[in-house]
Design an enzyme around this catalytic site. Structure first.
Site, PDB file in Angstrom:
ATOM      1  N   LYS A  36       9.597 -16.930 -10.239  1.00 15.85           N
ATOM      2  CA  LYS A  36       8.829 -15.850 -10.849  1.00 15.85           C
ATOM      3  C   LYS A  36       7.675 -16.417 -11.677  1.00 15.85           C
ATOM      4  O   LYS A  36       7.887 -17.324 -12.481  1.00 15.85           O
ATOM      5  CB  LYS A  36       9.760 -15.010 -11.730  1.00 15.85           C
ATOM      6  CG  LYS A  36       9.084 -13.803 -12.321  1.00 15.85           C
ATOM      7  CD  LYS A  36      10.044 -12.996 -13.176  1.00 15.85           C
ATOM      8  CE  LYS A  36       9.252 -11.945 -13.933  1.00 15.85           C
ATOM      9  NZ  LYS A  36      10.040 -11.339 -14.997  1.00 15.85           N
ATOM     10  N   PHE A  83      -3.998   3.195  15.338  1.00 16.01           N
ATOM     11  CA  PHE A  83      -4.401   4.265  14.421  1.00 16.01           C
ATOM     12  C   PHE A  83      -5.585   3.761  13.607  1.00 16.01           C
ATOM     13  O   PHE A  83      -5.708   2.567  13.364  1.00 16.01           O
ATOM     14  CB  PHE A  83      -3.248   4.635  13.480  1.00 16.01           C
ATOM     15  CG  PHE A  83      -2.350   5.693  14.061  1.00 16.01           C
ATOM     16  CD1 PHE A  83      -1.546   5.415  15.154  1.00 16.01           C
ATOM     17  CD2 PHE A  83      -2.335   6.974  13.530  1.00 16.01           C
ATOM     18  CE1 PHE A  83      -0.733   6.388  15.705  1.00 16.01           C
ATOM     19  CE2 PHE A  83      -1.524   7.956  14.066  1.00 16.01           C
ATOM     20  CZ  PHE A  83      -0.726   7.670  15.156  1.00 16.01           C
ATOM     21  N   LYS A  97     -10.841  -4.091  19.316  1.00 16.31           N
ATOM     22  CA  LYS A  97      -9.460  -4.574  19.482  1.00 16.31           C
ATOM     23  C   LYS A  97      -9.016  -4.516  20.940  1.00 16.31           C
ATOM     24  O   LYS A  97      -7.896  -4.900  21.255  1.00 16.31           O
ATOM     25  CB  LYS A  97      -8.503  -3.750  18.606  1.00 16.31           C
ATOM     26  CG  LYS A  97      -8.812  -3.831  17.115  1.00 16.31           C
ATOM     27  CD  LYS A  97      -7.626  -3.385  16.269  1.00 16.31           C
ATOM     28  CE  LYS A  97      -8.026  -3.319  14.802  1.00 16.31           C
ATOM     29  NZ  LYS A  97      -6.917  -3.500  13.879  1.00 16.31           N
ATOM     30  N   ASP A 122      -4.007  -6.329   4.987  1.00 13.75           N
ATOM     31  CA  ASP A 122      -5.016  -7.175   5.637  1.00 13.75           C
ATOM     32  C   ASP A 122      -4.928  -8.626   5.158  1.00 13.75           C
ATOM     33  O   ASP A 122      -5.253  -9.545   5.889  1.00 13.75           O
ATOM     34  CB  ASP A 122      -6.417  -6.625   5.343  1.00 13.75           C
ATOM     35  CG  ASP A 122      -6.664  -5.328   6.103  1.00 13.75           C
ATOM     36  OD1 ASP A 122      -6.143  -5.205   7.224  1.00 13.75           O
ATOM     37  OD2 ASP A 122      -7.346  -4.436   5.557  1.00 13.75           O
ATOM     38  N   PRO A 159      -2.474 -11.810  10.331  1.00 16.33           N
ATOM     39  CA  PRO A 159      -2.769 -11.611  11.754  1.00 16.33           C
ATOM     40  C   PRO A 159      -2.943 -10.123  12.045  1.00 16.33           C
ATOM     41  O   PRO A 159      -2.287  -9.293  11.418  1.00 16.33           O
ATOM     42  CB  PRO A 159      -1.513 -12.146  12.457  1.00 16.33           C
ATOM     43  CG  PRO A 159      -0.434 -12.112  11.419  1.00 16.33           C
ATOM     44  CD  PRO A 159      -1.108 -12.304  10.094  1.00 16.33           C
ATOM     45  N   ASP A 160      -3.833  -9.807  12.972  1.00  9.94           N
ATOM     46  CA  ASP A 160      -3.981  -8.421  13.425  1.00  9.94           C
ATOM     47  C   ASP A 160      -2.975  -8.224  14.556  1.00  9.94           C
ATOM     48  O   ASP A 160      -3.167  -8.709  15.670  1.00  9.94           O
ATOM     49  CB  ASP A 160      -5.415  -8.167  13.901  1.00  9.94           C
ATOM     50  CG  ASP A 160      -5.642  -6.700  14.244  1.00  9.94           C
ATOM     51  OD1 ASP A 160      -4.715  -6.067  14.805  1.00  9.94           O
ATOM     52  OD2 ASP A 160      -6.736  -6.192  13.951  1.00  9.94           O
ATOM     53  N   ILE A 161      -1.879  -7.550  14.237  1.00  8.52           N
ATOM     54  CA  ILE A 161      -0.762  -7.445  15.187  1.00  8.52           C
ATOM     55  C   ILE A 161      -1.192  -6.696  16.448  1.00  8.52           C
ATOM     56  O   ILE A 161      -0.934  -7.134  17.572  1.00  8.52           O
ATOM     57  CB  ILE A 161       0.440  -6.736  14.508  1.00  8.52           C
ATOM     58  CG1 ILE A 161       0.882  -7.556  13.290  1.00  8.52           C
ATOM     59  CG2 ILE A 161       1.583  -6.533  15.491  1.00  8.52           C
ATOM     60  CD1 ILE A 161       1.867  -6.863  12.377  1.00  8.52           C
ATOM     61  N   LYS A 173     -13.494   0.411  16.734  1.00 10.21           N
ATOM     62  CA  LYS A 173     -12.208  -0.302  16.634  1.00 10.21           C
ATOM     63  C   LYS A 173     -11.509  -0.351  17.987  1.00 10.21           C
ATOM     64  O   LYS A 173     -10.920  -1.363  18.363  1.00 10.21           O
ATOM     65  CB  LYS A 173     -11.329   0.433  15.604  1.00 10.21           C
ATOM     66  CG  LYS A 173     -10.333  -0.432  14.925  1.00 10.21           C
ATOM     67  CD  LYS A 173      -9.738   0.262  13.717  1.00 10.21           C
ATOM     68  CE  LYS A 173     -10.683   0.247  12.520  1.00 10.21           C
ATOM     69  NZ  LYS A 173     -10.107   0.869  11.329  1.00 10.21           N
ATOM     70  N   ASN A 232       0.845  -1.198   0.000  1.00 10.74           N
ATOM     71  CA  ASN A 232       0.000   0.000   0.000  1.00 10.74           C
ATOM     72  C   ASN A 232       0.877   1.243   0.000  1.00 10.74           C
ATOM     73  O   ASN A 232       2.097   1.155  -0.003  1.00 10.74           O
ATOM     74  CB  ASN A 232      -0.956  -0.027   1.200  1.00 10.74           C
ATOM     75  CG  ASN A 232      -0.194  -0.114   2.500  1.00 10.74           C
ATOM     76  OD1 ASN A 232       0.566   0.782   2.844  1.00 10.74           O
ATOM     77  ND2 ASN A 232      -0.364  -1.226   3.216  1.00 10.74           N
TER      78      ASN A 232
HETATM   79  O1  C5P Z   1      -8.429  -2.740  11.532  1.00 13.55           O
HETATM   80  P1  C5P Z   1      -7.573  -1.665  10.992  1.00 13.55           P
HETATM   81  O2  C5P Z   1      -6.560  -2.145   9.982  1.00 13.55           O
HETATM   82  O3  C5P Z   1      -8.313  -0.455  10.481  1.00 13.55           O
HETATM   83  O4  C5P Z   1      -6.785  -1.158  12.275  1.00 13.55           O
HETATM   84  C1  C5P Z   1      -5.766  -0.201  12.216  1.00 13.55           C
HETATM   85  C2  C5P Z   1      -4.847  -0.342  13.387  1.00 13.55           C
HETATM   86  O5  C5P Z   1      -4.519  -1.710  13.626  1.00 13.55           O
HETATM   87  C3  C5P Z   1      -3.530   0.354  13.148  1.00 13.55           C
HETATM   88  O6  C5P Z   1      -3.039   0.753  14.414  1.00 13.55           O
HETATM   89  C4  C5P Z   1      -2.679  -0.773  12.571  1.00 13.55           C
HETATM   90  O7  C5P Z   1      -1.293  -0.537  12.770  1.00 13.55           O
HETATM   91  C5  C5P Z   1      -3.156  -1.960  13.341  1.00 13.55           C
HETATM   92  N1  C5P Z   1      -3.117  -3.220  12.567  1.00 13.55           N
HETATM   93  C6  C5P Z   1      -2.246  -4.225  12.920  1.00 13.55           C
HETATM   94  N2  C5P Z   1      -2.243  -5.414  12.248  1.00 13.55           N
HETATM   95  C7  C5P Z   1      -3.082  -5.605  11.211  1.00 13.55           C
HETATM   96  C8  C5P Z   1      -3.978  -4.594  10.829  1.00 13.55           C
HETATM   97  C9  C5P Z   1      -3.960  -3.404  11.532  1.00 13.55           C
HETATM   98  O8  C5P Z   1      -1.464  -4.042  13.864  1.00 13.55           O
HETATM   99  N3  C5P Z   1      -3.066  -6.779  10.561  1.00 13.55           N
END
Ligand code: C5P
Length: 405
Positions: A289, A323, A341, A279, A305-307, A337, A210
């Protein structure tokens, strides 16, 4: 306000009409207890005389780099070592550019280059010069290297124009100089920041990513460092240099970032997720390749994974800050959010207009459980400093440590 008692300050006066205020700056720094020596650029002597500054500082004023008598008394390297802090007031656009480039062909620039002391910059210039991308970029670089910028103020200018570029009043410079010596609001704390985009490999040469520039995250890391924290910045690929004093860990994919975050979390007090983590990632990355064969292709994606949520869910979770970049209903989505979270604080901004991913400015609404603070449009470094002050306050409230960290 903190006292400047017995602090040795070197005031560097560069050439601009605001140099006429330099004697007042000297007088007030001395009133606050500082010992002040003055170095002027040759251009500054056109606006205020060395004799005036000598009278108010009670010390010889230096201008020339190659002045053998003055060098024998206190050479430029000794001056650079002597001071506890460098204060550039006024800082002209030219002098700021010289600092950024690391020039050393006049005494004032040479002393700055030769000193490891903290640097305070009070810009003063025509509003167009202030707003020029060259000046903005030069200051961003200096801030990333650890400099503190004080001002400028807005108003009518000597050139007849109106806008930002007036040097701030002497009191503000004295307060900012004193703050250089105050223990930071995050002193003794460990902060981990994620920043930038992630890259999710399709094959050895292609990836999904991105437009994140990393600017906000790097500014947050620099502000946390300036507030006294020990900072680890875990960053996807960007074109930015690591802020001074910050440990940079470079990563590529979301999974790499998660692993690096887990490694850095031991003894972490505050976790700030600014990264624009992809995502989804390709279900599998081709080892070789992928060749073009004219056929339509379908890409299977699996969620990353959502870190941030992972960190917040830990039993030993640090204070967590996320953020939220939204195109509409910014505050409602951000608050949802925050709750989903289970994080402590979220900084929300509107994307899609001129602000956001790659812009130099931003504006934020910071939300936490039963509280909010709007942070008006400003440069990312300025916003990051305000955000860090809010984080410090909320961190202490959440840990029940009241007024001190
Ligand atoms: O759910 P969303 O992507 O909108 O959430 C944004 C927040 O979650 C940001 O702080 C981003 O750094 C964190 N994030 C993360 N891991 C992901 C997706 C988002 O840490 N896979």
């Amino acid at each position: 306000m903190h006292s400047l008692t017995a602090r040795r300050l070197l005031l560097l006066v560069s050439g601009g009409i605001a140099a006429y205020k330099a004697p007042d700056v000297v007088r007030r720094l001395r009133d606050a207890g500082a010992e002040v020596r003055v170095v002027m650029t040759p251009a500054a002597t056109r606006f205020v005389t060395p004799l005036t500054l000598q009278a108010v500082s009670g010390q010889d004023v230096r201008v020339a780099l190659f002045d053998s008598a003055a060098e024998a008394a206190m050479g430029h390297i000794e001056l650079a070592r002597w001071c506890d802090a460098l204060v550039v007031a006024p800082a002209s656009a030219d002098f700021i550019a010289r600092l950024r480039a690391g020039l050393a062909d006049d005494l004032a620039s040479a002393v700055c280059l030769a000193s490891a002391a903290p640097l305070l910059i009070a810009p003063a210039m025509n509003q167009q010069m202030w707003q020029h991308p060259a000046t903005r970029e030069n200051l961003d670089v200096l801030v990333a290297r650890g400099a503190t910028v004080c001002g400028p103020a807005s108003g009518s200018q000597a050139c007849g124009e109106t806008g930002p570029g007036r040097m701030v009043e002497s009191e503000a410079i004295v307060a900012a100089a004193a703050a250089l010596f105050a223990p930071g609001t995050l002193a003794g704390l460990r902060v981990v920041v994620t920043a930038g985009p992630t890259r999710e490999a399709l094959d050895p040469v292609r990836y999904i990513s991105n437009h994140s520039s990393g600017k906000m995250g790097y500014a947050v890391a620099a502000a946390a460092r300036a507030a006294g924290a020990e900072v680890t910045l875990i960053s996807g690929p960007t074109r930015l240099a690591a802020p001074a004093g910050v440990t940079l860990v470079g990563v590529e994919s979301a999974n790499d970032m998660l692993a690096a975050v887990n490694d850095a979390l031991a003894a972490c007090d505050i976790f700030i997720a600014t990264a624009a983590v992809a995502d989804y990632r390709p279900a599998s990355a081709s080892e070789n390749k992928i060749k073009r064969d004219g056929a339509t292709r379908t890409l299977e994606l699996v969620p990353n994974p959502d870190i941030l949520a992972n960190v917040a869910a830990r039993d030993d979770a640090p204070f967590t800050v996320g953020f939220a970049a939204e195109t509409n209903d910014v505050e409602a989505y951000a608050r949802a959010k925050l709750e989903r979270k289970r994080i402590d604080m979220i900084a929300a901004n509107h994307v899609g207009g001129e602000l956001g991913f790659d812009s130099d400015d931003n504006e934020l609404t910071v939300l936490w459980n039963n509280g909010r603070a709007p942070l008006a449009r400003a440069s990312k470094p300025a916003l990051a400093r305000q955000l860090i002050e809010l984080v410090a306050t909320r961190y202490r409230a959440s840990r029940g440590t009241g007024g001190s960290a």
